[in-house]
Design a protein around this motif. Structure first.
Motif, mmCIF file in Angstrom:
data_model
loop_
_atom_site.group_PDB
_atom_site.id
_atom_site.type_symbol
_atom_site.label_atom_id
_atom_site.label_comp_id
_atom_site.label_asym_id
_atom_site.label_seq_id
_atom_site.Cartn_x
_atom_site.Cartn_y
_atom_site.Cartn_z
ATOM 1 N N ALA A 38 0.830 -1.215 0.000
ATOM 2 C CA ALA A 38 0.000 0.000 0.000
ATOM 3 C C ALA A 38 0.858 1.257 0.000
ATOM 4 O O ALA A 38 0.537 2.246 -0.682
ATOM 5 C CB ALA A 38 -0.929 -0.019 1.212
ATOM 6 N N GLU A 39 1.969 1.221 0.721
ATOM 7 C CA GLU A 39 2.861 2.377 0.798
ATOM 8 C C GLU A 39 3.600 2.586 -0.524
ATOM 9 O O GLU A 39 3.713 3.720 -1.021
ATOM 10 C CB GLU A 39 3.858 2.181 1.936
ATOM 11 N N LEU A 40 4.102 1.495 -1.100
ATOM 12 C CA LEU A 40 4.816 1.599 -2.372
ATOM 13 C C LEU A 40 3.896 2.023 -3.509
ATOM 14 O O LEU A 40 4.314 2.753 -4.425
ATOM 15 C CB LEU A 40 5.482 0.262 -2.719
ATOM 16 N N ALA A 41 2.654 1.593 -3.445
ATOM 17 C CA ALA A 41 1.693 1.905 -4.502
ATOM 18 C C ALA A 41 1.400 3.402 -4.596
ATOM 19 O O ALA A 41 0.984 3.885 -5.653
ATOM 20 C CB ALA A 41 0.399 1.132 -4.279
ATOM 21 N N LYS A 42 1.634 4.134 -3.516
ATOM 22 C CA LYS A 42 1.383 5.579 -3.512
ATOM 23 C C LYS A 42 2.286 6.322 -4.496
ATOM 24 O O LYS A 42 1.956 7.414 -4.949
ATOM 25 C CB LYS A 42 1.593 6.150 -2.106
ATOM 26 N N ASN A 43 3.427 5.734 -4.828
ATOM 27 C CA ASN A 43 4.401 6.395 -5.693
ATOM 28 C C ASN A 43 4.520 5.748 -7.070
ATOM 29 O O ASN A 43 5.471 6.014 -7.804
ATOM 30 C CB ASN A 43 5.776 6.404 -5.018
ATOM 31 N N VAL A 44 3.542 4.896 -7.403
ATOM 32 C CA VAL A 44 3.588 4.198 -8.683
ATOM 33 C C VAL A 44 2.778 4.964 -9.732
ATOM 34 O O VAL A 44 1.678 5.444 -9.461
ATOM 35 C CB VAL A 44 3.032 2.759 -8.526
ATOM 36 N N ASN A 45 3.352 5.058 -10.918
ATOM 37 C CA ASN A 45 2.644 5.685 -12.042
ATOM 38 C C ASN A 45 2.055 4.596 -12.932
ATOM 39 O O ASN A 45 2.788 3.794 -13.528
ATOM 40 C CB ASN A 45 3.608 6.549 -12.864
ATOM 41 N N VAL A 46 0.727 4.538 -12.988
ATOM 42 C CA VAL A 46 0.022 3.575 -13.819
ATOM 43 C C VAL A 46 -0.700 4.349 -14.925
ATOM 44 O O VAL A 46 -1.445 5.297 -14.617
ATOM 45 C CB VAL A 46 -0.991 2.753 -12.993
ATOM 46 N N PRO A 47 -0.463 4.002 -16.174
ATOM 47 C CA PRO A 47 -1.119 4.707 -17.284
ATOM 48 C C PRO A 47 -2.642 4.770 -17.088
ATOM 49 O O PRO A 47 -3.280 3.761 -16.790
ATOM 50 C CB PRO A 47 -0.749 3.865 -18.513
ATOM 51 N N GLY A 48 -3.174 5.979 -17.247
ATOM 52 C CA GLY A 48 -4.619 6.171 -17.114
ATOM 53 C C GLY A 48 -5.071 6.569 -15.729
ATOM 54 O O GLY A 48 -6.257 6.836 -15.510
ATOM 55 N N PHE A 49 -4.130 6.605 -14.774
ATOM 56 C CA PHE A 49 -4.475 6.959 -13.393
ATOM 57 C C PHE A 49 -3.495 8.007 -12.872
ATOM 58 O O PHE A 49 -2.335 8.048 -13.271
ATOM 59 C CB PHE A 49 -4.430 5.729 -12.479
ATOM 60 N N ARG A 50 -3.988 8.852 -11.959
ATOM 61 C CA ARG A 50 -3.086 9.771 -11.278
ATOM 62 C C ARG A 50 -2.181 8.977 -10.339
ATOM 63 O O ARG A 50 -2.555 7.901 -9.889
ATOM 64 C CB ARG A 50 -3.879 10.811 -10.486
ATOM 65 N N GLN A 51 -1.003 9.536 -10.062
ATOM 66 C CA GLN A 51 -0.045 8.825 -9.204
ATOM 67 C C GLN A 51 -0.668 8.457 -7.871
ATOM 68 O O GLN A 51 -1.242 9.293 -7.184
ATOM 69 C CB GLN A 51 1.186 9.688 -8.945
ATOM 70 N N GLY A 52 -0.569 7.170 -7.546
ATOM 71 C CA GLY A 52 -1.074 6.689 -6.261
ATOM 72 C C GLY A 52 -2.561 6.432 -6.235
ATOM 73 O O GLY A 52 -3.094 6.012 -5.196
ATOM 74 N N LYS A 53 -3.263 6.643 -7.362
ATOM 75 C CA LYS A 53 -4.726 6.482 -7.380
ATOM 76 C C LYS A 53 -5.166 5.238 -8.131
ATOM 77 O O LYS A 53 -6.365 4.967 -8.224
ATOM 78 C CB LYS A 53 -5.373 7.717 -8.018
ATOM 79 N N ALA A 54 -4.248 4.465 -8.651
ATOM 80 C CA ALA A 54 -4.623 3.260 -9.395
ATOM 81 C C ALA A 54 -5.087 2.170 -8.436
ATOM 82 O O ALA A 54 -4.633 2.088 -7.292
ATOM 83 C CB ALA A 54 -3.426 2.762 -10.198
ATOM 84 N N PRO A 55 -6.016 1.324 -8.877
ATOM 85 C CA PRO A 55 -6.434 0.191 -8.039
ATOM 86 C C PRO A 55 -5.212 -0.661 -7.685
ATOM 87 O O PRO A 55 -4.274 -0.794 -8.482
ATOM 88 C CB PRO A 55 -7.400 -0.579 -8.948
ATOM 89 N N LEU A 56 -5.245 -1.254 -6.515
ATOM 90 C CA LEU A 56 -4.080 -1.976 -6.005
ATOM 91 C C LEU A 56 -3.661 -3.121 -6.925
ATOM 92 O O LEU A 56 -2.465 -3.375 -7.111
ATOM 93 C CB LEU A 56 -4.371 -2.506 -4.597
ATOM 94 N N ASP A 57 -4.649 -3.806 -7.522
ATOM 95 C CA ASP A 57 -4.297 -4.940 -8.379
ATOM 96 C C ASP A 57 -3.541 -4.491 -9.631
ATOM 97 O O ASP A 57 -2.667 -5.193 -10.137
ATOM 98 C CB ASP A 57 -5.553 -5.731 -8.757
ATOM 99 N N LYS A 58 -3.858 -3.269 -10.129
ATOM 100 C CA LYS A 58 -3.139 -2.736 -11.282
ATOM 101 C C LYS A 58 -1.777 -2.180 -10.869
ATOM 102 O O LYS A 58 -0.785 -2.331 -11.587
ATOM 103 C CB LYS A 58 -3.970 -1.652 -11.965
ATOM 104 N N ALA A 59 -1.734 -1.539 -9.715
ATOM 105 C CA ALA A 59 -0.470 -0.990 -9.215
ATOM 106 C C ALA A 59 0.537 -2.103 -8.931
ATOM 107 O O ALA A 59 1.749 -1.932 -9.133
ATOM 108 C CB ALA A 59 -0.711 -0.166 -7.959
ATOM 109 N N MET A 60 0.042 -3.240 -8.478
ATOM 110 C CA MET A 60 0.913 -4.373 -8.139
ATOM 111 C C MET A 60 1.768 -4.804 -9.314
ATOM 112 O O MET A 60 2.920 -5.240 -9.148
ATOM 113 C CB MET A 60 0.074 -5.558 -7.664
ATOM 114 N N LYS A 61 1.243 -4.677 -10.533
ATOM 115 C CA LYS A 61 1.976 -5.103 -11.722
ATOM 116 C C LYS A 61 3.204 -4.226 -11.978
ATOM 117 O O LYS A 61 4.089 -4.608 -12.746
ATOM 118 C CB LYS A 61 1.046 -5.081 -12.935
#
Length: 281
Positions: A38-61
Motif C-alpha cells: 500500500a505504501e509503495l503503490a502511492k508512488n507508482v505511475n500507472v497509465p490512465g491513473f493519477r499517481q497513487g490512485k490506481a487500483p491496487l491490483d493494477k499498481a501491483m503489476k
C-alpha cells in the motif's frame, strides 16, 4: 499477533560467532507485506491513473517484488531480532549480517542473523595487578606509563575477542590502506615490496593489531561499566569540537548525531579509565 509468535533457533560457532535463525509467522508477514504494498503503490505511475490512485491490483503489476520483500523484512527485523537476542540471552558485539533463508508465499519466513557474542570474562584486582606488574622508571612520561598500563592489561587478563570483530577490523584497515595508496598514486605491490611484506604477512600484522586493539577496548569498556564511569554533555561537546579540529570553539553547541554521541561517550569513558589507571603508577 503477539510477540510470542516470533521464535528463533540459536547456533554457536567457533570464535564467538553466533547464528540466530529467525522464524517469522506468515500471518505477521502477510500483514506487514500488505502495508508495504500500500505504501509503495502511492508512488507508482500507472497509465490512465493519477499517481497513487490506481487500483491496487493494477499498481501491483508495476511494483518490484524484490523491493516488496526487502521492505517487509526491514520492517519486521527490529522486533524479530530483538526478541531472538532476549530469548537466547545474547549480548551482541557488533551489528549483525542478515541473510534471507526462505520467503515462500503462505509460509513462515526464515532470516539468518550472524553476529558475534560479547565474550564473558572477569577483570579482578586490576588496580593491584597494575601496581604489582608495572615496570616503571624515573621520569617516565605519561605516554610511556600509558603504554605500560596497556601492556599489563593485554598480558595479564585472559580474553579472546570474537573472530568476526577481528576480521571486520582487518578488512577496515586494509580498505583504509588501499584508499591512502590510491590517493598517493601508489600500487599495493610496490608498497608491500618497500616494507618487505607480502599480502599474507601484512594481513597477519593487521590481525595481531586488531586483536590487541579490540581486546583493550573490551577490557576498558568492562572496567568503565564496573566503575560506573559517566560522561556529561559538556564533555561530549568539547570532544566533538576537538574532533573537528576546533578545540577552542566551545561557545556554541556542536550538532551531534545519536550515533556520534554513542561513539564519543564510549571513547571518553575508556579514556577516563586509562587515565585513572595511569595515575596508579
Amino acid at each position: 499477533m503477539k510477540k510470542s509468535s516470533l521464535r528463533s533457533t540459536l547456533a554457536k560457532l567457533d570464535g564467538g560467532t553466533v547464528q540466530l535463525t529467525l522464524h517469522v509467522p506468515w500471518t505477521k508477514i502477510d500483514l506487514q507485506k500488505s502495508n508495504v504494498i500500500a505504501e509503495l503503490a502511492k508512488n507508482v505511475n500507472v497509465p490512465g491513473f493519477r499517481q497513487g490512485k490506481a487500483p491496487l491490483d493494477k499498481a501491483m503489476k508495476h511494483l518490484d517484488p524484490d523491493k516488496i520483500i526487502e521492505n517487509t523484512i526491514n520492517n519486521l527485523l527490529p522486533e524479530a531480532y530483538t526478541a531472538a537476542l532476549k530469548e537466547h540471552s545474547i549480548v551482541p558485539a557488533m551489528y549483525p549480517k542478515f541473510e534471507l533463508v526462505s520467503a515462500k508465499e503462505g509460509e513462515d519466513w526464515q532470516i539468518r542473523a550472524t553476529t558475534a557474542e560479547l565474550p564473558k570474562f572477569e577483570i579482578k584486582d586490576y588496580k593491584e595487578t597494575i601496581k604489582k606488574e608495572a615496570k616503571t622508571k624515573e621520569k617516565q612520561t605519561k605516554e610511556e606509563k600509558e603504554q605500560e598500563v596497556i601492556r599489563i592489561l593485554l598480558e595479564k587478563f585472559d580474553l579472546e575477542p570474537p573472530t568476526m570483530l577481528i576480521e571486520d577490523e582487518v578488512q577496515a584497515r586494509l580498505a583504509n590502506l588501499l584508499e591512502r595508496l590510491e590517493k598517493l598514486g601508489l600500487e599495493l605491490e610496490g608498497y608491500l615490496k618497500s616494507i618487505n611484506k607480502t599480502p599474507d604477512t601484512l594481513r597477519e600484522d593487521y590481525k595481531a593489531q586488531a586483536r590487541a586493539s579490540i581486546k583493550l577496548d573490551l577490557i576498558l569498556g568492562r572496567i568503565s561499566r564496573d566503575e560506573k564511569i559517566s560522561v556529561d554533555d559538556k564533555e561530549i561537546q568539547n570532544f566533538a569540537h576537538a574532533a573537528d579540529g576546533h578545540p577552542n570553539h566551545k561557545d556554541h553547541n556542536h550538532t551531534i548525531t545519536t550515533e556520534q554521541k554513542v561513539l564519543f561517550t564510549t571513547i571518553l569513558k575508556r579514556r577516563k579509565v586509562l587515565d585513572a589507571l595511569v595515575s596508579l603508577l
